[in-house]
Design a protein around this motif. Structure first.
Motif, PDB file in Angstrom:
ATOM      1  N   GLY A  92       0.812  -1.201   0.000  1.00  0.00           N
ATOM      2  CA  GLY A  92       0.000   0.000   0.000  1.00  0.00           C
ATOM      3  C   GLY A  92       0.845   1.250   0.000  1.00  0.00           C
ATOM      4  N   ALA A  93       0.205   2.361   0.232  1.00  0.00           N
ATOM      5  CA  ALA A  93       0.893   3.650   0.115  1.00  0.00           C
ATOM      6  C   ALA A  93       2.003   3.805   1.127  1.00  0.00           C
ATOM      7  CB  ALA A  93      -0.113   4.781   0.277  1.00  0.00           C
ATOM      8  N   THR A  94       1.819   3.279   2.333  1.00  0.00           N
ATOM      9  CA  THR A  94       2.814   3.494   3.375  1.00  0.00           C
ATOM     10  C   THR A  94       4.091   2.733   3.091  1.00  0.00           C
ATOM     11  OG1 THR A  94       1.093   3.815   5.011  1.00  0.00           O
ATOM     12  CG2 THR A  94       3.286   3.278   5.831  1.00  0.00           C
ATOM     13  N   GLY A  95       3.968   1.471   2.668  1.00  0.00           N
ATOM     14  CA  GLY A  95       5.165   0.670   2.487  1.00  0.00           C
ATOM     15  C   GLY A  95       5.796   0.778   1.129  1.00  0.00           C
ATOM     16  N   VAL A  96       5.075   1.356   0.169  1.00  0.00           N
ATOM     17  CA  VAL A  96       5.553   1.306  -1.205  1.00  0.00           C
ATOM     18  C   VAL A  96       6.819   2.108  -1.423  1.00  0.00           C
ATOM     19  CG1 VAL A  96       4.327   3.314  -2.101  1.00  0.00           C
ATOM     20  CG2 VAL A  96       4.696   1.341  -3.573  1.00  0.00           C
ATOM     21  N   THR A  97       7.125   3.014  -0.533  1.00  0.00           N
ATOM     22  CA  THR A  97       8.341   3.813  -0.690  1.00  0.00           C
ATOM     23  C   THR A  97       9.549   2.928  -0.906  1.00  0.00           C
ATOM     24  OG1 THR A  97       7.348   5.327   0.880  1.00  0.00           O
ATOM     25  CG2 THR A  97       9.660   5.681   0.354  1.00  0.00           C
ATOM     26  N   ALA A  98       9.580   1.774  -0.260  1.00  0.00           N
ATOM     27  CA  ALA A  98      10.746   0.911  -0.357  1.00  0.00           C
ATOM     28  C   ALA A  98      10.964   0.399  -1.752  1.00  0.00           C
ATOM     29  CB  ALA A  98      10.587  -0.271   0.604  1.00  0.00           C
ATOM     30  N   GLY A  99       9.913   0.305  -2.541  1.00  0.00           N
ATOM     31  CA  GLY A  99      10.047  -0.313  -3.842  1.00  0.00           C
ATOM     32  C   GLY A  99      10.610   0.579  -4.904  1.00  0.00           C
ATOM     33  N   PHE A 100      10.649   1.875  -4.651  1.00  0.00           N
ATOM     34  CA  PHE A 100      11.082   2.790  -5.679  1.00  0.00           C
ATOM     35  C   PHE A 100      12.176   3.694  -5.138  1.00  0.00           C
ATOM     36  CE2 PHE A 100       7.540   1.510  -8.146  1.00  0.00           C
ATOM     37  CZ  PHE A 100       6.498   1.331  -7.258  1.00  0.00           C
ATOM     38  N   ALA A 101      13.157   3.901  -5.954  1.00  0.00           N
ATOM     39  CA  ALA A 101      14.209   4.885  -5.668  1.00  0.00           C
ATOM     40  C   ALA A 101      15.087   4.537  -4.503  1.00  0.00           C
ATOM     41  CB  ALA A 101      13.593   6.254  -5.426  1.00  0.00           C
ATOM     42  N   GLY A 102      15.051   3.325  -4.002  1.00  0.00           N
ATOM     43  CA  GLY A 102      16.118   3.026  -3.056  1.00  0.00           C
ATOM     44  C   GLY A 102      15.727   2.246  -1.858  1.00  0.00           C
ATOM     45  N   CYS A 103      14.901   2.750  -0.963  1.00  0.00           N
ATOM     46  CA  CYS A 103      14.642   2.068   0.266  1.00  0.00           C
ATOM     47  C   CYS A 103      13.449   2.665   0.946  1.00  0.00           C
ATOM     48  CB  CYS A 103      15.869   2.121   1.152  1.00  0.00           C
ATOM     49  SG  CYS A 103      16.639   3.714   1.131  1.00  0.00           S
ATOM     50  N   GLY A 104      13.145   2.216   2.138  1.00  0.00           N
ATOM     51  CA  GLY A 104      11.859   2.525   2.704  1.00  0.00           C
ATOM     52  C   GLY A 104      11.825   3.719   3.609  1.00  0.00           C
ATOM     53  N   LYS A 150       6.905  16.581  -9.948  1.00  0.00           N
ATOM     54  CA  LYS A 150       6.532  15.976  -8.675  1.00  0.00           C
ATOM     55  C   LYS A 150       7.669  15.125  -8.135  1.00  0.00           C
ATOM     56  CE  LYS A 150       1.490  15.690  -8.983  1.00  0.00           C
ATOM     57  NZ  LYS A 150       0.312  14.781  -8.927  1.00  0.00           N
ATOM     58  N   GLY A 151       7.713  15.013  -6.805  1.00  0.00           N
ATOM     59  CA  GLY A 151       8.733  14.183  -6.184  1.00  0.00           C
ATOM     60  C   GLY A 151       8.423  13.937  -4.727  1.00  0.00           C
ATOM     61  N   PRO A 152       9.238  13.112  -4.059  1.00  0.00           N
ATOM     62  CA  PRO A 152       9.021  12.784  -2.650  1.00  0.00           C
ATOM     63  C   PRO A 152       9.647  13.831  -1.735  1.00  0.00           C
ATOM     64  CG  PRO A 152      10.817  11.465  -3.527  1.00  0.00           C
ATOM     65  CD  PRO A 152      10.329  12.317  -4.653  1.00  0.00           C
ATOM     66  N   SER A 182       5.392   8.716   1.022  1.00  0.00           N
ATOM     67  CA  SER A 182       4.603   7.514   0.749  1.00  0.00           C
ATOM     68  C   SER A 182       3.481   7.799  -0.236  1.00  0.00           C
ATOM     69  CB  SER A 182       4.042   6.939   2.054  1.00  0.00           C
ATOM     70  OG  SER A 182       3.209   7.871   2.699  1.00  0.00           O
ATOM     71  N   THR A 183       2.916   9.003  -0.185  1.00  0.00           N
ATOM     72  CA  THR A 183       1.858   9.367  -1.133  1.00  0.00           C
ATOM     73  C   THR A 183       2.411   9.460  -2.543  1.00  0.00           C
ATOM     74  OG1 THR A 183       0.664  10.600   0.580  1.00  0.00           O
ATOM     75  CG2 THR A 183       0.123  11.098  -1.716  1.00  0.00           C
ATOM     76  N   TYR A 184       3.604  10.052  -2.681  1.00  0.00           N
ATOM     77  CA  TYR A 184       4.187  10.174  -4.013  1.00  0.00           C
ATOM     78  C   TYR A 184       4.405   8.802  -4.641  1.00  0.00           C
ATOM     79  CZ  TYR A 184       7.541  11.024  -7.752  1.00  0.00           C
ATOM     80  OH  TYR A 184       8.178  11.038  -8.972  1.00  0.00           O
ATOM     81  N   TRP A 185       5.090   7.920  -3.901  1.00  0.00           N
ATOM     82  CA  TRP A 185       5.401   6.619  -4.489  1.00  0.00           C
ATOM     83  C   TRP A 185       4.161   5.745  -4.613  1.00  0.00           C
ATOM     84  CZ3 TRP A 185       9.553   6.974  -6.969  1.00  0.00           C
ATOM     85  CH2 TRP A 185      10.694   7.609  -6.471  1.00  0.00           C
ATOM     86  N   GLY A 186       3.301   5.787  -3.584  1.00  0.00           N
ATOM     87  CA  GLY A 186       2.173   4.865  -3.570  1.00  0.00           C
ATOM     88  C   GLY A 186       1.002   5.283  -4.425  1.00  0.00           C
ATOM     89  N   LYS A 187       0.880   6.589  -4.725  1.00  0.00           N
ATOM     90  CA  LYS A 187      -0.269   7.057  -5.500  1.00  0.00           C
ATOM     91  C   LYS A 187       0.170   7.800  -6.764  1.00  0.00           C
ATOM     92  CE  LYS A 187      -3.420   7.394  -1.539  1.00  0.00           C
ATOM     93  NZ  LYS A 187      -4.283   8.286  -0.732  1.00  0.00           N
ATOM     94  N   ASP A 188       0.781   8.963  -6.568  1.00  0.00           N
ATOM     95  CA  ASP A 188       1.117   9.796  -7.734  1.00  0.00           C
ATOM     96  C   ASP A 188       2.000   9.046  -8.727  1.00  0.00           C
ATOM     97  OD1 ASP A 188       0.515  13.011  -6.892  1.00  0.00           O
ATOM     98  OD2 ASP A 188       0.653  11.563  -5.270  1.00  0.00           O
ATOM     99  N   TYR A 189       3.124   8.534  -8.246  1.00  0.00           N
ATOM    100  CA  TYR A 189       4.082   7.897  -9.154  1.00  0.00           C
ATOM    101  C   TYR A 189       3.525   6.600  -9.728  1.00  0.00           C
ATOM    102  CZ  TYR A 189       8.313   5.604 -10.857  1.00  0.00           C
ATOM    103  OH  TYR A 189       9.231   4.951 -11.644  1.00  0.00           O
ATOM    104  N   SER A 190       3.077   5.698  -8.864  1.00  0.00           N
ATOM    105  CA  SER A 190       2.665   4.377  -9.331  1.00  0.00           C
ATOM    106  C   SER A 190       1.446   4.430 -10.228  1.00  0.00           C
ATOM    107  CB  SER A 190       2.395   3.449  -8.138  1.00  0.00           C
ATOM    108  OG  SER A 190       1.371   3.980  -7.321  1.00  0.00           O
TER     109      SER A 190
END
Length: 623
Positions: free
Chosen positions: A24-36, A511-513, A545-553
């Motif tokens: 989900g949005a909270t954990g997805v940060t880890a999947g993109f751009a490096g780590c969580g 847009k970015g984190p 988490s919003t950027y990676w989990g919603k905007d970006y994905s």
């Protein structure tokens, strides 16, 4: 999936799509751009007080390739350079910290520091040892997640915590400077046509005393493939039901992989090297059996759901330290005396303290509460506060900050607009500003998808003989005349200091984190440069988490911030697979499968229309 070990497409145990769905949005940060979470700031924002030349040995040797393979690499680089599916801005070097008051460690410019990662490997070899008269017998490091909430199932991904570095052994070592794979838990390997054989190190045991066998290694590989790991494209690209037939044990110490095609050894090793051996039979054996017995995709999905939701708070490891306990503030590990490397380790305990922010980690190093950090972003104002006993080493990461374009959004669906942006941006300024007063960010000379700015291997090796064919877009200085010509060709006119088309201003929202502080600085620099040129640019920094989990994905951006290469990999195949054939390229960037661009090598393609993913696929099997 909480750090730099697992983030890129080629290293992830979860597919990017499945990772988004699982966390989900909270954990997805880890999947993109490096780590969580905050950890993403740590690895994507590395910088240093040192000189970039210290980042790698002068003897760094790129992977040898034949002329046909090199032409394919150059062709993909040319397509990238001429069409700009992404705009690489900088290549980065990571800071790694070691204290030297109580500890004896190699010097910061030692080749021994170029391992993935120093905090993980140096203790194993006795190169990180207690100094004479040391006051503390524990190695103290930091972790992001609350220790008692951490768990050690890598296929779950959430809160897979840092102590894993000592609890489990990787398959192989990788020296980033020499770009060389070295044996470890996998003591030897051979590749013969479509058969790869792996030999497991002798005298290795799990922390409960069980022998580490070929079955454990096979189970690790199977679970990774069942979970969407990239090695599956060579073992069972079409039918996951064949995995049990293609990953087998010859005897207690030998694993055999039956490939569906002859494969590039460099690619196979890159997929194998970073794996931790976690698949202890009593913990994960039932999942392997269920996967092997499953006769349909639905049945395998059910097993996968159970596996990825399983939490393992007290692991049975196989590394040089074993799990002792965890509370709200620290995880404590004790040395496992039966490990093959135990005799080289002269401290009995390692602890990981809960430090969920960069600021806490900065202060811990400044106040000597921790003994080091694998990587960490520390700007110059904080570096200057470090005591003399803390040294900073630089480690090449083979990636960096880039701009990605949503090909379904105007105006960046027009390559002339993308090129104009590239001509306006002064990449030297972006690298300098995002480096926060340090020298660890290196401006990209040739926006081409190739890495190696720190040791000259781009022009001196990968683009040897063809570099003059490539556009530098002003060699890092803005080329506003070229940008203006491109925009005029695309139908824009400059009116009242602003570029407009049909009365509408040219707008570039980026847009970015917000949590990636160095990326924010880089984006602000880009925006300022575009505004000065007359483009209505703005930086829209979203909750990380919003950027990676919603905007970006979901592709909800015109221009986004993202790493432009597949980090920690030097071989260009991985970068071009990321750019042209990743989930992100297809789904977040909505990248076209075909491009129109001049031909560099007629022996690679004879038409201006090119499908880059096809050439990438050929690289995976080239010898």
């Amino acid at each position: 999936m909480m750090d730099n070990d697992n983030g890129s497409g080629n290293r992830s145990p979860l597919s990017r799509r499945r990772f988004v769905q699982a966390l989900g949005a909270t954990g997805v940060t880890a999947g993109f751009a490096g780590c969580g979470g905050q950890q993403a700031v740590e690895t994507t924002g590395s910088s240093s007080d040192g000189n970039a030349e210290n980042a790698a040995s002068d003897t760094a040797t790129p992977a040898p390739v034949d002329s046909e393979t090199k032409r394919k690499i150059q062709e993909l680089a040319y397509v990238t350079n001429q069409t700009l599916p992404v705009l690489p801005l900088q290549e980065k070097l990571a800071q790694s910290f070691q204290t030297t008051d109580d500890w004896s460690v190699p010097s910061k410019d030692s080749p021994n520091m170029q391992l993935y990662w120093p905090t993980e490997w140096l203790p194993r070899t006795g190169a990180w040892s207690q100094s004479d008269g040391a006051n503390d017998s524990k190695l103290t490091l930091a972790q992001w997640a609350v220790p008692q909430d951490s768990q050690y199932n890598p296929w779950n991904g959430k809160n897979f915590a840092e102590p894993r570095r000592m609890l489990f052994d990787r398959f192989m070592r990788y020296n980033l400077a020499k770009q060389k794979y070295e044996p470890y838990l996998i003591a030897d390997y051979s590749l013969d046509g479509e058969t790869m054989t792996l030999s497991v190190r002798e005298d290795q045991t799990w922390h409960n005393g069980d022998q580490v066998t070929a079955t454990d290694v096979a189970n690790q590989i199977k679970l990774d493939i069942y979970n969407g790991g990239s090695l599956g494209q060579f073992v069972a690209p079409e039918d996951k039901g064949k995995v049990s037939e293609r990953v087998t044990t010859v005897d207690d110490s030998t694993v055999e992989l039956s490939l569906t095609m002859a494969a590039n050894e460099e690619v196979l090793l890159a997929y194998l090297q970073p794996k931790y051996l976690v698949a202890h039979e009593s913990t994960y054996g039932e999942y392997v059996q269920r996967f092997d017995d499953a006769e349909s995709d639905d049945a395998r999905s059910k097993v996968l759901g159970d596996l990825t939701s399983e939490t393992v708070p007290e692991p049975v490891g196989c590394g040089p330290f074993q799990f002792e306990n965890a509370d709200t503030q620290r995880t404590l590990l004790t040395k496992y005396e039966e490990h093959p490397d135990a005799g080289q380790i002269d401290f009995p305990e390692a602890e990981y303290l809960y430090m969920p922010s960069n600021q806490k980690r900065w202060n811990a190093l400044i106040n000597e509460q921790t003994d080091g950090s694998a990587t960490l972003f520390m700007p110059s104002n904080k570096l200057n506060q470090l005591p003399d006993s803390v040294q900073v080493s630089l480690i090449p990461r083979h990636w960096g900050l880039g701009l990605v374009f949503n090909f379904e959004k105007e105006p960046v669906d027009d390559p002339r607009v993308r090129k104009a942006i590239a001509h306006v941006i002064n990449r030297e300024s972006v690298a300098k500003n995002s480096g926060a007063g340090t020298n660890s960010k290196i401006a990209v000379t040739y926006p081409s998808g190739l890495t190696g700015e720190f040791n000259g291997q781009i022009e001196g090796h990968w683009l040897e003989g063809v570099a003059d064919k490539f556009e530098t877009y002003g060699t890092n200085k803005s080329q506003t005349d070229k940008a203006a010509a491109l925009l005029e060709e695309a139908g824009y006119q400059k009116q009242g200091g602003t570029w407009k088309k049909n009365g509408k201003a040219l707008s570039i929202p980026i847009k970015g984190p917000a949590g990636f502080s160095d990326w924010v600085s880089g984006a602000q620099t880009v925006v300022s440069q575009l505004q000065q040129f007359g483009i209505e640019a703005e930086a829209i920094m979203k909750d990380t988490s919003t950027y990676w989990g919603k905007d970006y994905s979901n592709g909800d951006f015109v221009v986004g911030l993202q790493g432009w290469a597949s980090y920690d990999q030097a071989y260009p195949y991985f970068h071009f697979k990321w750019i042209f054939d990743s989930w992100d390229a297809k789904n977040a960037w909505n990248l076209s499968s075909e491009f129109e661009t001049p031909v560099l090598h007629e022996k690679v393609r004879d038409s201006k229309t090119v499908t880059p993913a096809e050439i990438v696929s050929e690289l995976a099997t080239s010898q």
